[in-house]
Design a protein around this motif. Structure first.
Motif, short mmCIF file in Angstrom:
data_model
loop_
_atom_site.label_atom_id
_atom_site.label_comp_id
_atom_site.label_asym_id
_atom_site.label_seq_id
_atom_site.Cartn_x
_atom_site.Cartn_y
_atom_site.Cartn_z
N LYS A 177 0.88 -1.16 0.00
CA LYS A 177 0.00 0.00 0.00
C LYS A 177 0.92 1.21 0.00
CE LYS A 177 -2.75 2.44 3.50
NZ LYS A 177 -3.81 2.26 4.51
N LEU A 178 0.69 2.07 -0.97
CA LEU A 178 1.56 3.23 -1.14
C LEU A 178 0.79 4.50 -0.80
CD1 LEU A 178 4.47 3.26 -2.37
CD2 LEU A 178 3.42 4.09 -4.45
N ILE A 179 1.29 5.26 0.15
CA ILE A 179 0.65 6.55 0.45
C ILE A 179 1.69 7.64 0.28
CG2 ILE A 179 -0.46 7.96 2.22
CD1 ILE A 179 -2.33 5.87 1.52
N THR A 180 1.38 8.63 -0.54
CA THR A 180 2.32 9.73 -0.73
C THR A 180 1.72 11.02 -0.22
OG1 THR A 180 1.48 10.31 -2.91
CG2 THR A 180 3.23 8.66 -2.83
N LYS A 238 -7.12 4.51 9.50
CA LYS A 238 -6.83 3.53 10.53
C LYS A 238 -5.41 3.77 11.02
CE LYS A 238 -8.28 -0.52 11.49
NZ LYS A 238 -9.22 -0.11 12.54
N ILE A 258 -3.49 1.58 13.52
CA ILE A 258 -2.85 0.35 13.06
C ILE A 258 -1.78 0.68 12.02
CG2 ILE A 258 -3.22 -1.86 11.92
CD1 ILE A 258 -4.58 -1.71 14.61
N MET A 259 -2.17 1.51 11.04
CA MET A 259 -1.19 1.84 9.99
C MET A 259 -0.68 3.23 10.25
SD MET A 259 -2.83 -0.17 6.81
CE MET A 259 -4.41 -0.85 7.26
N ARG A 260 0.25 3.28 11.20
CA ARG A 260 0.67 4.56 11.76
C ARG A 260 1.33 5.47 10.74
NH1 ARG A 260 4.79 3.53 15.67
NH2 ARG A 260 5.30 1.78 14.32
N LEU A 261 2.19 4.91 9.92
CA LEU A 261 2.93 5.76 8.99
C LEU A 261 2.08 6.14 7.78
CD1 LEU A 261 6.55 4.28 8.90
CD2 LEU A 261 5.59 6.06 10.36
N SER A 262 1.48 5.14 7.15
CA SER A 262 0.73 5.43 5.91
C SER A 262 -0.51 6.26 6.20
CB SER A 262 0.38 4.14 5.18
OG SER A 262 -0.12 3.16 6.07
N ASP A 263 -1.41 5.74 7.00
CA ASP A 263 -2.61 6.52 7.32
C ASP A 263 -2.25 7.74 8.14
OD1 ASP A 263 -5.20 3.90 7.57
OD2 ASP A 263 -4.05 4.70 5.90
N LEU A 306 0.31 9.62 7.62
CA LEU A 306 0.69 10.63 6.64
C LEU A 306 -0.55 11.24 6.00
CD1 LEU A 306 2.77 12.14 4.95
CD2 LEU A 306 2.95 10.15 3.46
N GLY A 358 8.06 11.64 2.27
CA GLY A 358 6.77 11.88 1.65
C GLY A 358 6.16 10.68 0.96
N VAL A 400 5.18 6.60 1.79
CA VAL A 400 5.17 5.50 2.75
C VAL A 400 4.74 4.22 2.06
CG1 VAL A 400 4.14 4.60 4.87
CG2 VAL A 400 4.64 7.03 4.67
#
Lengths: 368, 396
Positions: free
Chosen positions: A175-178, A206, A209-214, A216, B192, B194
């Motif tokens: 899962k990629l979050i930018t 969430k 649970i997904m501290r870094l991605s969500d 961000l 930037g 993740v």
């Protein structure tokens, strides 16, 4: 002539960023608002697509909407390199006009064809999927007075399509979050809320649970909230939203979230008000937008004059609002909802006995 | 709420365990490895090792009473656990609680280690939700993965007297509880950007699928539905789905079908009665579990159990901390009480379980309800009503 050696989505991004294109698009917008005719790409689609598209054209004509249609087919064709892609004519059309209305597409089964919807999304960099869910008067469900909008990030997240088999029996899906994409959709959500006069934007996540991605994603939402003090901002866990949504959906206004949660939540909300057959949808890109019905092609009733054009029509209404033709939008929407409210005029899927043509004619008479 | 269902679930879990200890897969190996690496020398003197290999492990009973690890948690946890203790006393259930001071504020590695040790020693735990503040890893997830509580089971059944838009719902949600999106593997690729990894393994998918089908057999249910998004996540959810289909072949008497998660949500709000047992990977289980709980009355009446090969931890079904209603005496104790009833059944005290369950359901039926169910009673009034009923039943 574009070269087939360059990946087409890259080429398109370049095309869409050309100032002349943008100027043309904005000129078109003001032309429509000033009384001139604006051309819009129409993608009828497959199955019931052509007949519901005809309904929409008929209704728009009856309402004297200043729009001309440029009809295109997006069925993939084989290029000189053997790869299937969307026909150039379709791409050129959407690029030129900047706005499109699309019916349902059948996803071809078999190798070599990516999901067409996914391809369109990538070609035109449609980053936000907007789905208003409103209870239809005259088509009651167990849920009353629903009036919310789901805004879903549409380019990344869990649907990046990046999966690997690590070892036999262990699969990893990425899962990629930018920051860029999160900020872009958050900004849109707040601007949309302000434009539409909505009170509150809730970021659904969430991050426990997904501290870094969500985390961000949430950070970007918070920053945009700061920049838009006229709109209330709240954060909520996805599971809590689901739990509360099926008990009391009236507590929600605008919801903004990453891709997967948006996919699930928008379908959940559509279910609350009657399903995909009556739900409009808009896909917003940086230099254009495509509005579409999200139901299937219904091959079993195609060509039998039984289809319900409501979803596509309401998507057209969304499109009119996007083009600042709000007056026409209101009139057509009212005509559509009143016709549904009138039990006799409803199509079969809504419990009535009217044909597609009859339903269309009823709306035309109401809107003229 | 059938009294036999929890016992059946425990049996199904033991089936899964015997499958796992047969050397099946990465997860069992990983779990064992973690255990031996993490424990200090002194604590290894457990009766646990070796006894487990033989057959069904019953939770230890000291003097005829069960020891249960109790983690009150945050939010409304502590106040509701007080209600549980009161009622367990009145009901005369043979339970002694060993309270563990673990919370969002108090949660060092040592605290966590002690909590896990306690649950391993007692075999059973009852917990409230531990809040996760920014920068923290979820302690709830840690507990579940370290104890290898691979299944999360929620029974969502329409309750008479609880207002709902639907009737006749009876769904058993069986959710994979230790991998998937909750693997907690994330990193910044570049500033930037993740990447978050969702892990699906054949071993854990098979474990949860088998558990679901075994549960179906034991609870005499008819259909298992796998929920997934394999059309988009072809490898990960594809693996989960393939494994479910494979396991289904071993259970020809149980119907099996599958549904894509977004369609599933729409179906749930249109016609929830069509679902029987649902088996899902972690995140979808979270979503569908909450939807199903909402459909039958909400967080105030939802019970949940985390089940593993050797241990079980019971908690309120939708795992909310209820931080906003803390200390206001309006929290609904029913969820935790129904969970306690399930726990009693798991421990083998079916009679006590039935009594407690009946007490709660009777009170709900009678209209004494907290605000979340549209009533005007407070927590204490509901607890008193349950106590009254239990005293009555005891013949006082």
């Amino acid at each position: 002539q574009p070269s087939y050696k360059m990946p087409s989505h890259q080429l398109l991004l370049q095309l869409m960023k050309r100032p002349s294109q943008l100027l043309q698009a904005s000129r078109g917008l003001s032309a429509a608002a000033a009384g001139g005719t604006r051309t819009v790409t129409l993608i009828p689609g497959d199955g019931i697509g052509p007949e519901i598209s005809n309904s929409v054209k008929k209704i728009f004509a009856a309402a004297k909407v200043p729009i001309a249609w440029d009809e295109v087919d997006v069925t993939p064709v084989k290029g000189p390199d053997g790869q299937f892609r969307i026909p150039q004519k379709a791409i050129d059309s959407v690029n030129k006009h900047g706005i499109g209305l699309k019916g349902p597409l059948a996803t071809p089964v078999g190798k070599g064809h990516r999901s067409l919807n996914l391809a369109l999304r990538k070609e035109f960099n449609l980053y936000a999927n907007v789905r208003p869910c409103r209870s239809l008067e005259g088509y009651p469900t167990p849920y009353k007075n629903v009036d919310l909008v789901t805004i879903r990030e549409n380019t990344e997240g869990e649907y990046s399509g990046i999966e690997h088999i690590i070892v036999d029996g262990v699969v990893q899906s990425i899962k990629l979050i930018t920051e860029t994409a999160s900020r872009r959709v958050a900004k849109f959500a707040f601007e949309f809320a302000l434009r539409e006069g909505r009170r509150k934007v809730t970021a659904v996540h969430k991050a426990n649970i997904m501290r870094l991605s969500d985390g961000l994603f949430l950070k970007c939402c918070r920053e945009e909230a700061h920049k838009h003090p006229g709109v209330e901002f709240a954060e909520a866990y996805l599971d809590t939203v689901c739990l509360n949504m099926v008990q009391d959906p009236t507590q929600f206004d605008v919801l903004v979230m990453p891709n997967l949660y948006g996919d699930i939540l928008s379908d959940l909300c559509a279910g609350l008000v009657g399903g995909l057959g009556v739900t409009p949808s808009g896909n917003i890109g940086e230099s254009g937008a495509i509005f579409e019905s999200v139901h299937g092609t219904a091959p079993d009733i195609a060509g039998k004059d039984l289809a319900n054009p409501t979803a596509l029509l309401l998507s057209g209404v969304m499109m009119l609002r996007h083009m600042q033709l709000g007056e026409f939008a209101d009139r057509i929407e009212k005509a559509c909802l009143d016709s549904i409210g009138d039990g006799r005029a409803r199509t079969k899927d809504l419990g009535g006995g009217a044909t597609c043509s009859q339903f269309t004619d009823t709306i035309c008479s109401r809107v003229a | 709420h059938s009294a036999t269902s929890v016992g059946a679930i425990r049996f199904a879990c033991n089936q899964a365990r015997s499958f796992c200890s047969g050397g099946g897969g990465l997860s069992a190996a990983a779990a064992t490895a973690t255990e031996s690496a993490g424990s200090s020398g002194a604590s290894l003197q457990h009766a646990d090792q070796g006894v487990e290999a033989g057959g069904i492990l019953n939770a230890a009973k000291y003097g005829g009473r069960h020891h249960v690890s109790l983690i009150p948690g945050d939010g409304i946890g502590p106040e509701l656990m007080d209600s549980v203790k009161t009622i367990v006393n009145v009901a005369g259930s043979p339970i002694d609680f060993e309270e563990i001071p673990l919370s969002a504020e108090r949660g060092t590695d040592e605290d966590m280690r002690r909590a896990i040790l306690s649950i391993k020693r007692n075999g059973v735990g009852l917990k409230g939700n531990l809040e996760t503040f920014e920068g923290m890893t979820s302690k709830n997830v840690q507990l579940r993965t370290k104890l290898d509580l691979f299944a999360y089971v929620q029974r969502c059944k329409s309750i008479e007297g609880v207002p709902s838009r639907y009737s006749d719902i009876d769904i058993l949600v069986i959710r994979e509880n230790t991998e998937g999106e909750y693997s907690q593997l994330e990193h910044f690729n570049v500033p930037g950007v993740v990447e978050s990894f969702k892990i699906i393994t054949e071993a854990k998918s098979r474990q949860i699928a088998k558990f679901a089908f075994d549960t179906a057999i034991k609870t005499r249910r008819h259909r298992v539905t796998a929920v997934h998004k394999a059309n988009i996540m072809k490898l990960s959810d594809g693996l989960f789905l393939d494994v479910c289909r494979d396991v289904a072949r071993d259970y020809p008497s149980i119907e099996f079908n599958d549904v894509i998660v977004d369609n599933c949500c729409m179906q749930l709000v249109a016609r929830p009665q069509q679902f029987d047992i649902m088996v899902l990977p972690n995140l979808y289980g979270n979503i569908i579990g909450n939807i199903a709980a909402g459909l039958v009355g909400g967080p105030g009446v939802a019970a949940g159990m985390n089940i593993g090969r050797k241990y079980a931890v019971f908690e309120a079904g939708t795992r909310n901390s209820g931080r906003s209603i803390r200390g206001k005496n309006i929290a609904n104790p029913s969820a935790l009480l129904l969970t306690t009833a399930d726990m009693l059944e798991y421990l083998g005290d079916a009679e006590d379980a039935k009594k407690l369950r009946n007490a709660v359901l009777t009170v709900l039926r009678s209209g004494i309800r907290t605000p979340d169910l549209g009533g005007s009673s407070n927590t204490k009034e509901v607890v008193d009503a349950v106590v009254q009923y239990l005293l009555q039943v005891r013949g006082h």
